[in-house]
Design a protein around this motif. Structure first.
Motif, PDB file in Angstrom:
ATOM      1  N   ASN A 212      59.585  22.307  66.706  1.00  0.00           N
ATOM      2  CA  ASN A 212      58.992  21.987  68.006  1.00  0.00           C
ATOM      3  C   ASN A 212      59.964  22.213  69.159  1.00  0.00           C
ATOM      4  O   ASN A 212      59.574  22.122  70.322  1.00  0.00           O
ATOM      5  CB  ASN A 212      58.504  20.536  68.023  1.00  0.00           C
ATOM      6  N   ARG A 214      62.237  24.288  71.809  1.00  0.00           N
ATOM      7  CA  ARG A 214      62.049  25.567  72.492  1.00  0.00           C
ATOM      8  C   ARG A 214      63.294  25.901  73.311  1.00  0.00           C
ATOM      9  O   ARG A 214      64.081  25.018  73.664  1.00  0.00           O
ATOM     10  CB  ARG A 214      60.832  25.513  73.425  1.00  0.00           C
ATOM     11  N   ASN A 232      60.115  31.842  72.231  1.00  0.00           N
ATOM     12  CA  ASN A 232      59.354  30.589  72.233  1.00  0.00           C
ATOM     13  C   ASN A 232      57.942  30.800  71.705  1.00  0.00           C
ATOM     14  O   ASN A 232      57.409  29.971  70.968  1.00  0.00           O
ATOM     15  CB  ASN A 232      59.308  30.013  73.649  1.00  0.00           C
ATOM     16  N   ALA A 236      56.294  29.123  68.481  1.00  0.00           N
ATOM     17  CA  ALA A 236      55.003  28.416  68.504  1.00  0.00           C
ATOM     18  C   ALA A 236      54.113  28.913  67.369  1.00  0.00           C
ATOM     19  O   ALA A 236      53.438  28.122  66.696  1.00  0.00           O
ATOM     20  CB  ALA A 236      54.335  28.621  69.860  1.00  0.00           C
ATOM     21  N   SER A 240      52.895  26.710  64.232  1.00  0.00           N
ATOM     22  CA  SER A 240      51.493  26.561  63.881  1.00  0.00           C
ATOM     23  C   SER A 240      51.248  26.989  62.426  1.00  0.00           C
ATOM     24  O   SER A 240      50.560  26.286  61.669  1.00  0.00           O
ATOM     25  CB  SER A 240      50.638  27.415  64.827  1.00  0.00           C
TER      26      SER A 240
END
Length: 466
Positions: A212, A214, A232, A236, A240
């Protein structure tokens, strides 16, 4: 480039900067040297032209042979103290009238062409001394006297000595400047690439349990901010995918644990004491149902694994969607009648695909629609054809699916709210299999839900026929 390949980016930038600056310094040094030599040439030409004008003035005042004979004495007085200056006067090309001491003039300087153009002429004498000189025909005021050939030349020894010292100093300064610019280039590259070190340190701090985190893109220069934003975005996507994979593993363990636990418990209870033959048969029948469910789940997982690795082979042919859907509606009609659900079909269309797989994809949607449609509800299948291909929609009445759940409906084992929990004999892989089948056919499956209506759309690519 082979030399540069294993080196760091700082080294490459430093080497390129030093190379470019050295080339610029070399060109600058050559330009300065050429301009200095050009300056000396112009200065010598100006001096020689001035001396030649002096001789023209002096000879033009000579009106008698006696004055001509006295001219060498006057020139000695005037030219005394002009070090490096050579003057010669000739009556014709072979009879010298006046010569400064040690004058060794080349024949090329005395040619009529050279005297007519009066251009500076360079030569080196036997003592390896360089000279620059000009010559001209000068007319005296003596009647009927032929012109006198006048030659003025200057030694280049002082200029050559200066240029040798100048070049030594110039190239020494250039070499030091090249080293200095190389060092400054390394310093600039090191400072300029410092944000890359920040990105490296930030990226090194990101682990599997800290996906999580960044990169602070706003803290980097504009060029690297785009790289940070790209990283980033990649993080992500990885987060996911990692979360979905983790959820999938948990769901898979849960789905397998329940039937296995049921089988184990039921078997242990049955073996705890002697049972009748009918009881054993009931237990074996129940175990068979659980094993069938496990078998279907394993088969579905193998299908999805093949789909993920593009190992699904299609037996493609023309498929009449209306015929396939009508057969499925007849199959599900008994189940729908139990809930007083109305099934209907609108439109038709032909696509190119694997009939068995397409039937399975539509069957999953119909099964899912009937399962979540309340009593006395409706399930409508619509087939539309357009320029973008064929679309098959399965629409049912029932609770609206929250927007935040729709993107994950095609995930494996995904569970929404209690209203859409999987019930009955469903394995929770139906929608995921439908999506995989559509991707294998170059199409896509989507969902929309609002105002008590939920619609799943299967979009086939334009190459299909209708």
């Amino acid at each position: 480039m082979i030399f540069l390949a294993p080196k760091s980016l700082t080294f490459r930038l430093t080497l390129l900067f030093a190379t470019v600056s050295t080339i610029v310094l070399l060109l600058l040094g050559l330009l300065i040297g050429t301009l200095v030599e050009k300056h000396f040439e112009e200065m010598d030409t100006e001096v020689l032209t001035g001396k030649l004008e002096f001789l023209k003035h002096a000879l033009s005042d000579i009106k008698t042979q006696k004055e001509l004979n006295e001219l060498p004495h006057k020139l000695n007085d005037v030219l005394n103290g002009h070090s490096g200056l050579e003057v010669a006067l000739y009556l014709g090309e072979k009879k010298p009238l006046y010569l400064t001491s040690g004058t060794m003039l080349p024949d090329a300087l005395l040619t009529p062409e050279q005297r007519a153009h009066q251009q500076p002429y360079l030569w080196v004498d036997e003592a390896n001394m360089s000279y620059r000189g000009i010559s001209a025909d000068i007319q005296t005021s003596i009647a009927d006297a032929p012109p006198i050939i006048a030659v003025v030349a200057t030694s280049l020894r002082m200029h050559e000595h200066f240029m040798e010292s100048f070049r030594t100093t110039l190239w020494t300064v250039m070499a030091l400047a090249a080293l200095l610019t190389g060092f400054l280039g390394w310093l600039a590259a090191w400072r300029g690439l410092a944000p890359l070190q920040d990105i490296r340190r930030s990226a090194a701090a990101i682990t599997a349990d800290r996906l999580n985190q960044r990169l602070a893109a706003n803290d980097f220069p504009l060029e690297l901010a785009e790289v940070a934003e790209t990283l980033n975005a990649m993080l992500a996507r990885l987060e996911s995918s990692f979360r979905r994979l983790s959820d999938f593993s948990s769901d898979l363990a849960h789905e397998l644990r329940t039937p296995v636990s049921n089988l184990l418990t039921q078997t242990q209870v049955t073996l705890s004491k002697t049972r009748t033959l009918n009881k054993y048969q009931d237990v074996l029948a129940s175990n068979s149902e659980e094993l069938e469910r496990l078998s279907r789940m394993i088969g579905d997982m193998l299908f999805l694994a093949k789909s993920d690795n593009d190992l699904i082979s299609l037996n493609s042919k023309e498929v009449n969607l209306a015929v396939e859907v009508q057969a499925l509606l007849e199959f599900y009609n008994i189940l729908a009648e139990e809930k007083d659900i109305e099934l209907s079909l609108e439109g038709d269309g032909i696509v190119i695909g694997d009939p068995l797989m397409l039937r399975r994809a539509v069957s999953n949607l119909l099964s899912n629609a009937i399962r979540h449609t309340p009593e006395r509800g409706t399930v409508v299948v619509r087939i539309k054809w357009g320029g973008d291909g064929v679309m098959l929609s399965v629409e049912n009445t029932g609770p609206t699916i929250p927007p935040e759940q729709r993107p994950r409906l095609f995930d494996r084992f995904y569970r929404g709210d209690a209203a859409r929990q999987r019930t009955g004999d469903g394995t929770g892989l139906g929608l995921a299999i439908t999506q995989s089948i559509m991707h294998a056919h170059g199409g896509d499956a989507t969902v929309a839900s609002e105002n008590g209506l939920t619609r799943f759309d299967l979009t086939f690519p334009p190459h299909t026929k209708s």
